[in-house]
Design an enzyme around this catalytic site. Structure first.
Site, PDB file in Angstrom:
ATOM      1  N   VAL A  90      29.988   9.101  23.291  1.00 19.53           N
ATOM      2  CA  VAL A  90      29.072   9.783  24.201  1.00 19.53           C
ATOM      3  C   VAL A  90      27.626   9.407  23.885  1.00 19.53           C
ATOM      4  O   VAL A  90      26.819   9.189  24.791  1.00 19.53           O
ATOM      5  CB  VAL A  90      29.285  11.312  24.172  1.00 19.53           C
ATOM      6  CG1 VAL A  90      28.309  12.018  25.106  1.00 19.53           C
ATOM      7  CG2 VAL A  90      30.722  11.658  24.554  1.00 19.53           C
ATOM      8  N   CYS A  91      27.299   9.294  22.610  1.00 19.07           N
ATOM      9  CA  CYS A  91      25.929   8.904  22.233  1.00 19.07           C
ATOM     10  C   CYS A  91      25.620   7.491  22.719  1.00 19.07           C
ATOM     11  O   CYS A  91      24.517   7.215  23.199  1.00 19.07           O
ATOM     12  CB  CYS A  91      25.741   9.000  20.724  1.00 19.07           C
ATOM     13  SG  CYS A  91      25.836  10.690  20.107  1.00 19.07           S
ATOM     14  N   GLU A  92      26.601   6.616  22.605  1.00 14.97           N
ATOM     15  CA  GLU A  92      26.405   5.246  23.068  1.00 14.97           C
ATOM     16  C   GLU A  92      26.150   5.237  24.577  1.00 14.97           C
ATOM     17  O   GLU A  92      25.203   4.592  25.050  1.00 14.97           O
ATOM     18  CB  GLU A  92      27.633   4.409  22.724  1.00 14.97           C
ATOM     19  CG  GLU A  92      27.387   2.934  22.820  1.00 14.97           C
ATOM     20  CD  GLU A  92      28.420   2.132  22.050  1.00 14.97           C
ATOM     21  OE1 GLU A  92      28.763   1.042  22.552  1.00 14.97           O
ATOM     22  OE2 GLU A  92      28.872   2.558  20.982  1.00 14.97           O
ATOM     23  N   LEU A 141      22.542   6.855  25.243  1.00 19.88           N
ATOM     24  CA  LEU A 141      21.387   6.018  24.894  1.00 19.88           C
ATOM     25  C   LEU A 141      21.333   4.756  25.744  1.00 19.88           C
ATOM     26  O   LEU A 141      20.241   4.277  26.063  1.00 19.88           O
ATOM     27  CB  LEU A 141      21.383   5.710  23.407  1.00 19.88           C
ATOM     28  CG  LEU A 141      21.121   6.949  22.531  1.00 19.88           C
ATOM     29  CD1 LEU A 141      21.063   6.585  21.065  1.00 19.88           C
ATOM     30  CD2 LEU A 141      19.856   7.664  22.944  1.00 19.88           C
ATOM     31  N   THR A 151      29.047   6.630  18.283  1.00 22.50           N
ATOM     32  CA  THR A 151      30.005   7.539  18.889  1.00 22.50           C
ATOM     33  C   THR A 151      29.957   7.313  20.397  1.00 22.50           C
ATOM     34  O   THR A 151      28.910   6.940  20.936  1.00 22.50           O
ATOM     35  CB  THR A 151      29.706   9.008  18.538  1.00 22.50           C
ATOM     36  OG1 THR A 151      28.391   9.330  18.983  1.00 22.50           O
ATOM     37  CG2 THR A 151      29.800   9.247  17.032  1.00 22.50           C
TER      38      THR A 151
END
Length: 150
Positions: free
Chosen positions: A42-44, A47, A40
């Protein structure tokens, strides 16, 4: 939800290489990065930001652990695609996520789709030194606050 000064529940989860990881076995500080889902946007971004800061964390004797409810196989593909240089743990079932920052149930209106809330905890010697949780999965953590705590 856990708060600063509280005891951090110990856990054992499987990483993206299918190795067991126990929180209490981490030496120094552990930075627990709970994220809703691999692949996703934002997660990418989140992280990859932690990936790019890993040298600072290493110099501060801190171990970063990404944690999601995704399978270890999805986490592995996500780690490979983004060259993530820390362990991604699978909290399949969400029990650890529920103990720490909580979960979003029926996420984005999909029945039975549960994801971890975006959250960051810094833990040392079984105590919570820093806690940040957002109800809005589009919000990234305050990276500079995490660095300052370390």
């Amino acid at each position: 939800m856990l708060k600063v000064g509280m005891g951090a529940p110990d856990f054992e989860l499987v990483d993206h290489e299918l190795n067991k990881v126990r929180l209490s076995s981490i030496k120094g500080k552990a930075v627990l990065v709970f994220y809703p889902g691999a692949f996703t946007s934002v997660c990418e971004k989140e992280l990859c930001t932690f990936r790019d800061m890993i040298a600072k964390f290493n110099n501060l004797n801190a171990t970063v652990l990404g944690i999601s409810i995704d399978s270890p196989f999805a986490n592995k593909a996500f780690a490979e695609k983004n060259r993530i240089n820390f362990r991604l743990l699978s909290d399949f079932g969400g029990l650890v996520s529920k103990e720490y920052g909580g979960v979003h149930e029926n996420f984005i209106g999909i029945p039975n789709y549960t994801v971890a809330k975006r959250a960051v905890f810094v833990v040392e010697d079984g105590k919570v030194l820093y806690a940040w949780v957002t109800e809005d999965p589009r919000v990234e953590p305050p990276y500079e606050e995490v660095e300052k705590v370390l």
